[in-house]
Design an enzyme around this catalytic site. Sequence first.
Site, short mmCIF file in Angstrom:
data_model
loop_
_atom_site.label_atom_id
_atom_site.label_comp_id
_atom_site.label_asym_id
_atom_site.label_seq_id
_atom_site.Cartn_x
_atom_site.Cartn_y
_atom_site.Cartn_z
N TYR A 1 -24.53 -9.17 16.58
CA TYR A 1 -25.54 -10.06 17.15
C TYR A 1 -26.48 -9.36 18.13
CZ TYR A 1 -25.27 -15.04 16.25
OH TYR A 1 -25.40 -16.28 15.72
N LYS B 1 -11.20 -9.80 13.18
CA LYS B 1 -11.16 -9.33 11.79
C LYS B 1 -10.75 -7.85 11.82
CE LYS B 1 -11.96 -10.24 7.50
NZ LYS B 1 -10.90 -10.83 6.73
N ASP C 1 -10.23 -15.18 9.03
CA ASP C 1 -10.19 -16.03 7.82
C ASP C 1 -8.95 -16.92 7.83
OD1 ASP C 1 -9.68 -13.16 7.53
OD2 ASP C 1 -8.71 -13.69 5.66
N ASP D 1 -19.64 -17.84 16.46
CA ASP D 1 -20.74 -18.68 15.96
C ASP D 1 -20.22 -19.57 14.83
OD1 ASP D 1 -23.30 -19.61 15.67
OD2 ASP D 1 -24.02 -17.89 14.53
#
Length: 395
Positions: free
Chosen positions: A147, A217, A257, A281
């Site tokens: 970002y 992740k 996930d 986000d």
Amino acid sequence: MKVSKVNGQIQTPAHVTIPFIEGDGVGREITPIMQQVVDQAVVTAYGGVRSIEWLELLAGEKAFRTTGNWLPEETPEAFRQYLVGIKGPLTTPVGGGIRSLNVALRQELDLYVCLRPVRWFKGVASPVKEPQKVDMVIFRENTEDIYAGIEWQQGTDEARKLLHFLTAELNVTRIRFPQTSSFGIKPVSEEGSERLVRAAIEYALHHNLPSVTLVHKGNIMKYTEGSFKNWGYALAEREYAEELRSGRLTIKDVIADAFLQNILLKPEDYSVVATLNLNGDYISDSLAAMVGGIGIAPGANINYETGHAIFEATHGTAPNLAGENRANPSSLLLSSVLMLEYLGWNEAAALITAALENAFRAGEATNDLARFMPGGRSLGTKEFGECLISKIKQV
Ligand code: NAD
């Protein structure tokens, strides 16, 4: 009188000045309602002993019309001086060199936490069976990650230079289509991760919440997302050893996930969540949708070290509703609740929360929510505000 931070504590004077940005589009309708509701809550909670003096700051279309500048220098400067403020939604100017006024304010004050609490209000329609099990507070890192906006367009000189550096100097061989790739850089630092995780842990301890979950992740992006997780655990062990040993603090982690599956299957497993910018986000909007609250989700951008905090509506300017007395003021109202809690004015905050709970339970809401409530009664923006004020007065 200004809010200050003394010995790590927010100090709120009894008669405090709070800067605000009205906002564009529906901001012009929801911001005055928010101020009226907050003023009533403060009067009901404290008589005349405490009060807010609102100080308007210019940004967005109103600023551009009057000063020719989308974000006059005085605006971030006033937020810097007054420490705590609140804002309505702002139009993102097209062209003009400003990516987003919100991003500019966040960067200017280094507001490194994007705080998004997510809970369900009885009466609000939800797409899941047991929305009452969703009760989480998301700490989304606000300054780093992919970002940060460090990226280069395919075919530019910069992209070619970077490609050359990657292949010639760093022996990178795994770029599948090198000549036609755009590139982005994902910076994740130890300090940036630590200050975010520290803020999440402090919040959990202060509010007696059962756990802090690091969502990442790291199985794939080992040195960025994986390091975020490792630095988070290391910080907890170093700075909160006693709380971990006594069981007052539980730290766990989950891959992003799996987290997105688990929030649908067993949301009760999660309380405070700390995560990087992009994951945060996705996660905050997904959770807000689960409680039917995508349009009423509150938010804040905070630097817990300096104390600077800007509370805000999380939706945009809703140009399709502007000027029609149909906008829902709840996102900004719930953000004002967060602000009052941050100031230590918990009694006034609780009055607003209770008024919203009562209204939604009775099916009283603006049309965006009322139309999905069995027996719901659609109120205009102003009328919904008046309904809340009369509930607060009745306490
Ligand atoms: P939006 O949030 O303004 O609208 C999306 C949908 O949600 C629309 O259907 C709108 O009617 C509805 N909606 C939004 N707020 C509502 C409210 N209070 N009550 C009832 N319904 C509501 O998003 P957009 O259309 O993508 O963006 C419009 C403008 O807002 C753009 O200029 C965008 O850059 C800006 N924006 C600002 C912020 C911010 O200031 N924090 C956030 C998002 C978008």
